[in-house]
Scaffold this motif. Structure first.
Motif, mmCIF file in Angstrom:
data_model
loop_
_atom_site.group_PDB
_atom_site.id
_atom_site.type_symbol
_atom_site.label_atom_id
_atom_site.label_comp_id
_atom_site.label_asym_id
_atom_site.label_seq_id
_atom_site.Cartn_x
_atom_site.Cartn_y
_atom_site.Cartn_z
ATOM 1 N N ILE A 313 4.262 2.753 -3.715
ATOM 2 C CA ILE A 313 4.751 4.110 -3.456
ATOM 3 C C ILE A 313 3.691 5.126 -3.857
ATOM 4 O O ILE A 313 3.163 5.085 -4.974
ATOM 5 C CB ILE A 313 6.044 4.386 -4.250
ATOM 6 C CG1 ILE A 313 7.101 3.319 -3.948
ATOM 7 C CG2 ILE A 313 6.574 5.780 -3.947
ATOM 8 C CD1 ILE A 313 7.550 3.260 -2.519
ATOM 9 N N CYS A 314 3.363 6.032 -2.950
ATOM 10 C CA CYS A 314 2.356 7.063 -3.203
ATOM 11 C C CYS A 314 2.996 8.448 -3.108
ATOM 12 O O CYS A 314 3.757 8.713 -2.182
ATOM 13 C CB CYS A 314 1.210 6.960 -2.201
ATOM 14 S SG CYS A 314 0.344 5.378 -2.241
ATOM 15 N N CYS A 315 2.657 9.302 -4.056
ATOM 16 C CA CYS A 315 3.275 10.629 -4.141
ATOM 17 C C CYS A 315 2.208 11.720 -4.069
ATOM 18 O O CYS A 315 1.148 11.613 -4.697
ATOM 19 C CB CYS A 315 4.048 10.769 -5.453
ATOM 20 S SG CYS A 315 5.380 9.558 -5.628
ATOM 21 N N ILE A 339 -4.859 8.992 -1.039
ATOM 22 C CA ILE A 339 -5.291 7.753 -0.386
ATOM 23 C C ILE A 339 -6.593 7.255 -0.993
ATOM 24 O O ILE A 339 -6.746 6.058 -1.309
ATOM 25 C CB ILE A 339 -5.452 7.967 1.132
ATOM 26 C CG1 ILE A 339 -4.094 8.241 1.783
ATOM 27 C CG2 ILE A 339 -6.126 6.765 1.790
ATOM 28 C CD1 ILE A 339 -4.157 8.613 3.248
ATOM 29 N N LYS A 340 -7.549 8.144 -1.202
ATOM 30 C CA LYS A 340 -8.823 7.739 -1.800
ATOM 31 C C LYS A 340 -8.631 7.247 -3.226
ATOM 32 O O LYS A 340 -9.346 6.357 -3.692
ATOM 33 C CB LYS A 340 -9.809 8.912 -1.775
ATOM 34 C CG LYS A 340 -10.322 9.263 -0.392
ATOM 35 C CD LYS A 340 -11.534 10.169 -0.458
ATOM 36 C CE LYS A 340 -11.228 11.487 -1.166
ATOM 37 N NZ LYS A 340 -12.403 12.369 -1.227
ATOM 38 N N GLY A 341 -7.648 7.815 -3.923
ATOM 39 C CA GLY A 341 -7.391 7.402 -5.294
ATOM 40 C C GLY A 341 -6.903 5.970 -5.415
ATOM 41 O O GLY A 341 -6.968 5.374 -6.500
ATOM 42 N N LEU A 342 -6.433 5.398 -4.303
ATOM 43 C CA LEU A 342 -5.969 4.011 -4.332
ATOM 44 C C LEU A 342 -7.099 3.040 -4.600
ATOM 45 O O LEU A 342 -6.875 1.890 -4.985
ATOM 46 C CB LEU A 342 -5.295 3.657 -2.997
ATOM 47 C CG LEU A 342 -4.020 4.436 -2.653
ATOM 48 C CD1 LEU A 342 -3.560 4.100 -1.237
ATOM 49 C CD2 LEU A 342 -2.919 4.110 -3.657
ATOM 50 N N GLU A 343 -8.346 3.484 -4.405
ATOM 51 C CA GLU A 343 -9.495 2.629 -4.673
ATOM 52 C C GLU A 343 -9.580 2.259 -6.157
ATOM 53 O O GLU A 343 -10.160 1.242 -6.526
ATOM 54 C CB GLU A 343 -10.781 3.336 -4.239
ATOM 55 C CG GLU A 343 -10.832 3.644 -2.742
ATOM 56 C CD GLU A 343 -11.994 4.550 -2.378
ATOM 57 O OE1 GLU A 343 -12.792 4.883 -3.286
ATOM 58 O OE2 GLU A 343 -12.117 4.906 -1.190
ATOM 59 N N LYS A 344 -8.969 3.071 -7.023
ATOM 60 C CA LYS A 344 -8.998 2.801 -8.460
ATOM 61 C C LYS A 344 -8.006 1.711 -8.854
ATOM 62 O O LYS A 344 -8.050 1.204 -9.965
ATOM 63 C CB LYS A 344 -8.683 4.086 -9.239
ATOM 64 C CG LYS A 344 -9.661 5.216 -8.985
ATOM 65 C CD LYS A 344 -9.223 6.480 -9.713
ATOM 66 C CE LYS A 344 -10.161 7.635 -9.424
ATOM 67 N NZ LYS A 344 -9.718 8.899 -10.091
ATOM 68 N N GLY A 345 -7.094 1.390 -7.973
ATOM 69 C CA GLY A 345 -6.101 0.356 -8.269
ATOM 70 C C GLY A 345 -4.751 0.739 -7.722
ATOM 71 O O GLY A 345 -4.191 1.780 -8.101
ATOM 72 N N VAL A 346 -4.205 -0.096 -6.849
ATOM 73 C CA VAL A 346 -2.966 0.245 -6.174
ATOM 74 C C VAL A 346 -1.766 0.172 -7.112
ATOM 75 O O VAL A 346 -0.724 0.803 -6.865
ATOM 76 C CB VAL A 346 -2.765 -0.692 -4.966
ATOM 77 C CG1 VAL A 346 -2.393 -2.098 -5.403
ATOM 78 C CG2 VAL A 346 -1.737 -0.143 -3.994
ATOM 79 N N MET A 347 -1.876 -0.556 -8.207
ATOM 80 C CA MET A 347 -0.754 -0.722 -9.126
ATOM 81 C C MET A 347 -0.709 0.356 -10.201
ATOM 82 O O MET A 347 0.182 0.344 -11.051
ATOM 83 C CB MET A 347 -0.810 -2.103 -9.781
ATOM 84 C CG MET A 347 -0.728 -3.273 -8.822
ATOM 85 S SD MET A 347 0.807 -3.294 -7.862
ATOM 86 C CE MET A 347 1.999 -3.632 -9.156
ATOM 87 N N GLU A 348 -1.637 1.273 -10.165
ATOM 88 C CA GLU A 348 -1.641 2.364 -11.140
ATOM 89 C C GLU A 348 -0.368 3.197 -10.985
ATOM 90 O O GLU A 348 -0.063 3.698 -9.905
ATOM 91 C CB GLU A 348 -2.870 3.255 -10.920
ATOM 92 C CG GLU A 348 -3.206 4.149 -12.090
ATOM 93 C CD GLU A 348 -3.739 3.385 -13.284
ATOM 94 O OE1 GLU A 348 -3.485 3.824 -14.420
ATOM 95 O OE2 GLU A 348 -4.393 2.346 -13.075
ATOM 96 N N GLY A 349 0.391 3.315 -12.059
ATOM 97 C CA GLY A 349 1.622 4.090 -12.011
ATOM 98 C C GLY A 349 2.782 3.378 -11.339
ATOM 99 O O GLY A 349 3.783 4.006 -10.979
ATOM 100 N N ALA A 350 2.684 2.040 -11.198
ATOM 101 C CA ALA A 350 3.733 1.286 -10.509
ATOM 102 C C ALA A 350 5.079 1.372 -11.217
ATOM 103 O O ALA A 350 6.130 1.256 -10.575
ATOM 104 C CB ALA A 350 3.318 -0.181 -10.354
ATOM 105 N N ASP A 351 5.076 1.587 -12.522
ATOM 106 C CA ASP A 351 6.340 1.668 -13.262
ATOM 107 C C ASP A 351 7.169 2.886 -12.838
ATOM 108 O O ASP A 351 8.368 2.953 -13.137
ATOM 109 C CB ASP A 351 6.072 1.706 -14.768
ATOM 110 C CG ASP A 351 5.182 2.862 -15.168
ATOM 111 O OD1 ASP A 351 4.155 3.096 -14.496
ATOM 112 O OD2 ASP A 351 5.488 3.536 -16.163
#
Length: 438
Positions: A313-315, A339-351
């Motif tokens: 989920i992206c906000c 979208i570009k920030g997803l390069e740092k890791g897609v699971m960042e903030g998954a909680d």
């Protein structure tokens, strides 16, 4: 005022289609749901309608096409057998997808007197005209299909699938397999299309997201928190399609320094027009949500043919005053930054994924359904590629639908459902912005 259509849709029959018996005999197969599936467990089912030109009589379709369509579906279910199963709850409340020998998919065939060519156009069309083309899910079942004949004009294939069992990649994998089996035969099709990968043990949960999401979903009291998105039952809701062709996209790209993707440009423009249409001046900040594919981005990576949900989920948050400015590209740039920030890791903030879904629903934020990467216009049964594909369930999820351009020009088609009075304002805003570019 709503236009009234003196059309009828008559159901001819509903049958059950099962996969062929397994060589091992009567078996029960269980797929446990992962934390990716839990995110979408209380969403409304995903409903799509594929329209195909078919200038023949109802009798011709029923006698020459429908039997082989059911047979090819049965063969396809030999690989995608969980779609013939049921979602059942374990004692601890965790859902699992269970298939037992003899389980089936309900397939309805109907005849409609509606105007096929108008219904499959980009115009604003009444939602009630789509509802009769789509089957309802019986409790616990996860997939239902309806084939509707428009005599001497075309046919539609409407599908209703529980979002908790699979995402758009899983769905289109199934539809492309079915259409290939119908078009080329089992042996050729199965050599062309990979089988689904169903090993759920490959989805690691090092962060304890399953437990967290289960607790949060229980706290949100089922799906009640998603109702503010839902327009189903509202008066005079219409569905329209907006086109972003290559030439239009190139003009938009020249206005941004961020080298935004085509999807970001289309989404940003649609978001800007909706915020401007709603005229809610009380909101200083506005929000936009979308999902991103995680198969190749998690560790260990999952194959592209993984069966199930695998979306993050992206906000996006931006100041309202910037989103509605005359250039209308600030919104696209804000989306592109995420979208570009997803390069740092897609699971960042998954909680925060589940809580963000309910937060965005409460704010009636615009979200996205589908993706131009799914290739829905490649679902060809032998009658030519689809004339049109619509995601009808966006009526209930506050989303715009994205597909690739049916013309193959690297553009995007964006669908939107709104009450007619809002749609008229949205269309004016959409067209005015494009006129400013010329």
């Amino acid at each position: 005022m709503a236009m009234l259509y003196s059309t009828t849709t008559q159901v001819l029959q509903t049958c059950k289609v099962s996969p062929p018996p397994f060589a091992s005999g009567d078996t029960t197969n269980i797929l446990p749901c992962t934390f990716f599936d839990l995110i979408f467990m209380h969403f409304h089912p995903v409903q799509r309608v594929f329209f195909y030109d078919f200038p023949h009589s109802s009798h011709h379709f029923i006698s020459s096409e429908f039997p082989s369509l059911k047979h090819s579906l049965s063969l396809t279910l030999s690989r995608f057998y969980p779609l013939a199963g049921c979602l059942l709850m374990q004692a601890d409340g965790k859902p699992e997808l269970v298939f037992s020998a003899g389980d089936s998919v309900a397939v309805t065939i109907a005849v409609s007197s509606d105007d096929f060519h108008e219904l499959s156009s980009d115009l604003a069309r009444e939602m009630s005209r789509f509802h009769v083309l789509l089957p309802k899910l019986v409790e616990k079942e996860v997939l239902a299909i309806q084939v509707t004949i428009f005599p001497n004009s075309g046919i539609s294939i409407g599908t209703t699938m529980h979002h908790g069992v699979g995402d758009g990649a899983t769905y289109t994998h199934f539809m492309k397999t079915w259409s290939a089996v119908h078009r080329f035969g089992e042996l050729t099709a199965f050599s062309m299309v990979l089988p689904p990968f169903q090993d759920r043990s490959k989805v690691r949960d090092d962060r304890g997201l399953e437990r967290l999401f289960m607790e949060e979903l229980e706290g949100f009291n089922g799906g009640d928190g998603l109702d503010k998105w839902d327009l189903h039952g509202c008066n005079d809701v219409v569905l329209a399609t907006f086109l972003f062709g290559r030439e239009r996209v190139e003009k938009m790209k020249k206005k941004t320094l961020s080298n935004c993707s085509v999807s970001a440009l289309a989404c940003g423009y649609m978001w800007s027009c909706l915020v401007k249409t709603r005229k809610d001046m009380s909101k200083k900040m506005v929000h936009f949500g979308f999902v991103t594919g995680c198969r190749a981005r998690i560790e260990p990576a999952l194959p592209t043919n993984y069966f199930g949900n695998c979306l993050g989920i992206c906000c996006v948050e931006a100041e309202r005053s910037q989103v509605v400015d005359e250039e209308r590209l600030v919104a696209a740039e804000a989306i592109w930054e995420v979208i570009k920030g997803l390069e740092k890791g897609v699971m960042e903030g998954a909680d925060k994924w589940v809580s963000n879904v309910y937060k965005y629903a409460s704010e009636r934020a615009m979200t996205v359904a589908g993706s131009p990467k799914l290739g829905v216009y490649e679902v060809e049964f032998g009658w030519g590629k689809p004339k049109k594909v619509d995601i009808v369930s966006i009526e209930r999820t506050g989303a715009i639908s994205l597909t690739e351009s049916r013309d193959g020009d690297d553009g995007i088609e964006a669908g939107l459902a709104l009450p007619r009075h809002e749609m008229e304002e949205f269309v004016a805003c959409f067209l005015n912005g494009f006129m400013e570019e010329i």
